[in-house]
Design a protein around this motif. Structure first.
Motif, mmCIF file in Angstrom:
data_model
loop_
_atom_site.group_PDB
_atom_site.id
_atom_site.type_symbol
_atom_site.label_atom_id
_atom_site.label_comp_id
_atom_site.label_asym_id
_atom_site.label_seq_id
_atom_site.Cartn_x
_atom_site.Cartn_y
_atom_site.Cartn_z
ATOM 1 N N CYS A 151 46.199 41.794 35.715
ATOM 2 C CA CYS A 151 47.100 43.209 35.088
ATOM 3 C C CYS A 151 46.008 44.036 34.726
ATOM 4 C CB CYS A 151 48.616 42.457 33.958
ATOM 5 S SG CYS A 151 50.262 43.839 33.223
ATOM 6 N N GLU A 160 48.000 46.370 32.386
ATOM 7 C CA GLU A 160 48.373 46.435 31.334
ATOM 8 C C GLU A 160 48.355 45.512 29.916
ATOM 9 O OE1 GLU A 160 50.189 49.093 29.978
ATOM 10 O OE2 GLU A 160 49.624 50.254 32.465
ATOM 11 N N CYS A 214 52.832 43.372 38.154
ATOM 12 C CA CYS A 214 52.960 42.031 36.683
ATOM 13 C C CYS A 214 53.835 41.363 36.925
ATOM 14 C CB CYS A 214 51.933 42.225 35.955
ATOM 15 S SG CYS A 214 52.107 41.129 35.062
HETATM 16 ZN ZN LIG Z 1 50.923 42.269 32.884
#
Ligand SMILES: [Zn+2]
Length: 88
Positions: free
Chosen positions: A48, A50, A64
């Motif tokens: 991911c 993020e 994700c």
């Molecule tokens: Zn994530």
């Protein structure tokens, strides 16, 4: 009798059976001649962008499952190496 244990990621695109054939050709005349091959397949994972977690890619989405961010291809699943060699 030699036993060669290989780790292969699903992304590397090698099929076990084909590898066995190639291995037979490569190993001919070497110490590995007649060795048996064992494969451990590694399932590809996305990372991911993020939260940085690794997760298994779901069909048709890169999302994700933890935070809803976008996943990108990680190094998990690109493995291609000899793990161990056993002599039986
Ligand atoms: Zn994530």
């Amino acid at each position: 009798m030699l036993k060669v244990n290989m780790v292969i990621g699903d992304y590397s695109g090698y099929v076990g059976e084909a590898m066995q054939t190639y291995f037979g050709i490569i190993a001919e005349g070497t110490l590995c001649e007649g060795a048996s091959l064992e494969f451990t397949k590694v399932e590809p994972k996305l990372r991911c962008t993020e939260c940085g977690r690794l997760f298994k890619k779901q069909l048709l989405t890169f999302e994700c499952p933890y935070c809803g961010g976008q996943g990108e291809q990680s190094e998990v699943g690109k493995e291609f190496y000899i793990d161990t060699i056993e002599i039986e």
